[in-house]
Design an enzyme around this catalytic site. Structure first.
Site, PDB file in Angstrom:
ATOM      1  N   ASP A 111      29.545  48.779 114.568  1.00  0.00           N
ATOM      2  CA  ASP A 111      28.757  48.283 113.437  1.00  0.00           C
ATOM      3  C   ASP A 111      29.433  48.647 112.118  1.00  0.00           C
ATOM      4  O   ASP A 111      29.721  49.824 111.860  1.00  0.00           O
ATOM      5  CB  ASP A 111      27.351  48.896 113.443  1.00  0.00           C
ATOM      6  CG  ASP A 111      26.459  48.298 114.510  1.00  0.00           C
ATOM      7  OD1 ASP A 111      26.874  47.300 115.136  1.00  0.00           O
ATOM      8  OD2 ASP A 111      25.355  48.826 114.720  1.00  0.00           O
ATOM      9  N   ASN A 141      22.511  51.119 121.734  1.00  0.00           N
ATOM     10  CA  ASN A 141      21.383  51.674 120.984  1.00  0.00           C
ATOM     11  C   ASN A 141      20.212  51.993 121.904  1.00  0.00           C
ATOM     12  O   ASN A 141      19.566  53.040 121.781  1.00  0.00           O
ATOM     13  CB  ASN A 141      20.925  50.686 119.903  1.00  0.00           C
ATOM     14  CG  ASN A 141      21.956  50.489 118.817  1.00  0.00           C
ATOM     15  OD1 ASN A 141      22.872  51.288 118.650  1.00  0.00           O
ATOM     16  ND2 ASN A 141      21.819  49.406 118.066  1.00  0.00           N
ATOM     17  N   ASN A 283      10.256  39.868 120.210  1.00  0.00           N
ATOM     18  CA  ASN A 283       9.584  40.053 118.923  1.00  0.00           C
ATOM     19  C   ASN A 283       8.887  38.747 118.569  1.00  0.00           C
ATOM     20  O   ASN A 283       8.886  37.789 119.358  1.00  0.00           O
ATOM     21  CB  ASN A 283      10.572  40.518 117.840  1.00  0.00           C
ATOM     22  CG  ASN A 283      11.671  39.504 117.567  1.00  0.00           C
ATOM     23  OD1 ASN A 283      11.548  38.310 117.872  1.00  0.00           O
ATOM     24  ND2 ASN A 283      12.763  39.965 116.973  1.00  0.00           N
ATOM     25  N   GLY A 324       2.235  46.085 114.740  1.00  0.00           N
ATOM     26  CA  GLY A 324       2.147  46.757 116.024  1.00  0.00           C
ATOM     27  C   GLY A 324       2.709  45.933 117.161  1.00  0.00           C
ATOM     28  O   GLY A 324       3.654  45.163 116.998  1.00  0.00           O
ATOM     29  N   ASP A 351      15.538  48.072 119.218  1.00  0.00           N
ATOM     30  CA  ASP A 351      16.268  48.825 120.235  1.00  0.00           C
ATOM     31  C   ASP A 351      15.584  50.160 120.513  1.00  0.00           C
ATOM     32  O   ASP A 351      15.511  50.604 121.667  1.00  0.00           O
ATOM     33  CB  ASP A 351      17.707  49.063 119.786  1.00  0.00           C
ATOM     34  CG  ASP A 351      18.480  47.766 119.615  1.00  0.00           C
ATOM     35  OD1 ASP A 351      18.102  46.768 120.254  1.00  0.00           O
ATOM     36  OD2 ASP A 351      19.452  47.750 118.830  1.00  0.00           O
ATOM     37  N   GLY A 386      20.956  53.861 110.019  1.00  0.00           N
ATOM     38  CA  GLY A 386      21.835  53.611 111.160  1.00  0.00           C
ATOM     39  C   GLY A 386      21.065  53.210 112.397  1.00  0.00           C
ATOM     40  O   GLY A 386      20.078  53.842 112.765  1.00  0.00           O
TER      41      GLY A 386
END
Length: 403
Positions: A111, A141, A283, A324, A351, A386
Site C-alpha cells: 500500500d 489485512n 457492505n 452498524g 477487513d 493504516g
C-alpha cells in the site's frame, strides 16, 4: 517413500506438534538419522524449520512453492478423492480439538498511502500532507485482524519476484500470523494499491493493481489441503483469480469447513459460489449490486439480504458503516449497532470486521456474538492510521464492556 513426500510429512508433523527429534523421525520413517538430518537441513535452508540440537522446530514460513505434491490429476479429481475419504477422515478426527483456527486465502499488496487535505478534482495536482509505504491487501489485512483477535491463522497468498517479495516475507514473519504459504509468480509483480486518505473525514479512494494475486494455480490450491483440513473457518475475498478462490471454497466444503466470503471488491463472480458459502459479508454497495436493490436504509437492507439468500446464500451480514451491521440468519433479522468511534482512517474497516468475525466464529461464537465482537474490533481499527494497523483482543474486550 519419495524424498519430497517424506519432507512434506515431516512438515505436517511439525505443524501439529511444533518440534520433533531426529531419533523419532528416523524410527517413524525407517531411515537413518543422517537421512533425517539432511531433510531437516534442507527444510531449514528453505526457511520452513529452525534446526536445534537433536531435531527441529517449525517455522512453516516460505516464499517458495517447491513442496507442492504433483498428483497428475486435475482439481476436480482431487475433490472427488477427498470426498470419498471424508468419512474416514471424520472418524479419525473425532474428539480432536480443532477450535480456533482460520485459514485465509487472499491478497498481499504493498500500500502506497498519501494523506491529503481533500480528494483532488479531475486533472488537479495536490501536495500530500504525508505518505507511507506499508503492507496491505484484503487477505493480509484480514489475516492480521484474525490473528490479533486471538485465533490461530494460516494465510495463503502470492507475490512477485521483485523488490516487494522480501518485504512481504519480512512483514508476515514478524506478524502475529501463526503460519503462511507465500507463493511467487514468475510473470506478475507483487500486487499494489495507491490510496488517498482525506484528512477531512478519514474517507479513502483506492486504485489496486492485483498483479501476482491473480496467478494462483490449481496445484497451489491443492497444496494447502493439509493446512486447511484442521481449520474451523475459511475466509476468502475477491482480490485473487476467481478460479483459485472457487476451488479453495470447494475444497473447504469437501473438508466440512465453514466458509465466509467477503465479496470485495465486487464481482458478479460471487453469484457463482453462493451455494457453497456459509456466511457472506457484503457492505451496502456490494449488497446492492448482488441483490439489485439499492440500499438506503435498514428496511432496504433487509430486502437486499432476503434477495441474496434467495440467490443461494445461507446467512448474510451486511456491514453498514456508522449504521452498524444487519444479520439475516434463517428467517431472523438482527441489527448490530455500530460502536462509537473517532474515525481517523477507514481504509481497513471492512477487513478488520471480517478478520475478527472469522476469528470469533472459529472460536465457537454465534453469528450475532461474532458480529458484535467484529463491530467493536472495527470501531477500534478506524481510530488508527493504516489498513493493517489493528487493535489487540483485550482492547476489543474493554470496548465491549463499555457498551
Amino acid at each position: 517413500m519419495f524424498l519430497e513426500e517424506r519432507r512434506n510429512k515431516i512438515l505436517d508433523y511439525l505443524d501439529k506438534y511444533e518440534r520433533v527429534s531426529v531419533t523419532y523421525l528416523a524410527t517413524a520413517f525407517e531411515v537413518t538419522k543422517e537421512t533425517i538430518r539432511s531433510d531437516l537441513n534442507e527444510l531449514a535452508l528453505q526457511g520452513l524449520v529452525q534446526r536445534c540440537h537433536g531435531g527441529a522446530i517449525i517455522l512453516r514460513r516460505s516464499l517458495q512453492a517447491t513442496l507442492i505434491t504433483e498428483t497428475g490429476d486435475n482439481f476436480e479429481v482431487l475433490l472427488q478423492r477427498l470426498s470419498n475419504q471424508r468419512k474416514n477422515h471424520l472418524v479419525q478426527d473425532k474428539g480432536k480439538n480443532m477450535q480456533g483456527k482460520v485459514c485465509i486465502l487472499g491478497s498481499f499488496n504493498v500500500d502506497i498511502v498519501a494523506k491529503v487535505e481533500r480528494f483532488p478534482k479531475g486533472g488537479e495536482s495536490l501536495l500530500a500532507l504525508g505518505s507511507t509505504l506499508g503492507p496491505g491487501g484484503k487477505g493480509a489485512n484480514q489475516a492480521t485482524a484474525a490473528s490479533l483477535a486471538g485465533t490461530k491463522v494460516h494465510f495463503v497468498a502470492k507475490v512477485g519476484k521483485d523488490q516487494f517479495s522480501q518485504f512481504a516475507f519480512d512483514h508476515l514473519s514478524s506478524s502475529k500470523i501463526h503460519s503462511f504459504t507465500l507463493y511467487q509468480s514468475d510473470t506478475e509483480p507483487t500486487g499494489n494499491a495507491i490510496i488517498y486518505v482525506s484528512q477531512q473525514d478519514g474517507e479513502n479512494m483506492i486504485a489496486i493493481y492485483s498483479g501476482a494475486n491473480t496467478t494462483i494455480t490449481d496445484e497451489e490450491v491443492a497444496a494447502i489441503t493439509t493446512d486447511l483440513s484442521d481449520a474451523n473457518v475459511l475466509l476468502v475475498q475477491l482480490e485473487n483469480n476467481f478460479d483459485a478462490t472457487l476451488n479453495t471454497i470447494k475444497l473447504a466444503k469437501t473438508l466440512d469447513i465453514q466458509v465466509i466470503l467477503n465479496p470485495a471488491p465486487y464481482s458478479s463472480d460471487a453469484l457463482a459460489c453462493l451455494e457453497y458459502i456459509d456466511i457472506i459479508t457484503p457492505n451496502e454497495t456490494e449488497a446492492s449490486l448482488l441483490s439489485g436493490i439499492e440500499i438506503t436504509d435498514l428496511a432496504s437492507a433487509k430486502e437486499a439480504a432476503l434477495r441474496i439468500v434467495g440467490l443461494g446464500a445461507k446467512r448474510v451480514i451486511i456491514t453498514m458503516g456508522s449504521r452498524g451491521a444487519l444479520i439475516l440468519d434463517g428467517s431472523q433479522f438482527q441489527h448490530i449497532p455500530a460502536f462509537p468511534a473517532f474515525s481517523v482512517d477507514t481504509t481497513g474497516a471492512g477487513d478488520a470486521f471480517n478478520g475478527a468475525l472469522a476469528a470469533a466464529i472459529a472460536k465457537g461464537q454465534t453469528i450475532a456474538q461474532a458480529a458484535t465482537y467484529a463491530a467493536a474490533f472495527a470501531s477500534l481499527a478506524v481510530e488508527r492510521e493504516g489498513a493493517s494497523n489493528m487493535p489487540q483482543h483485550q482492547q476489543v474486550m474493554t470496548r465491549l464492556s463499555q457498551r
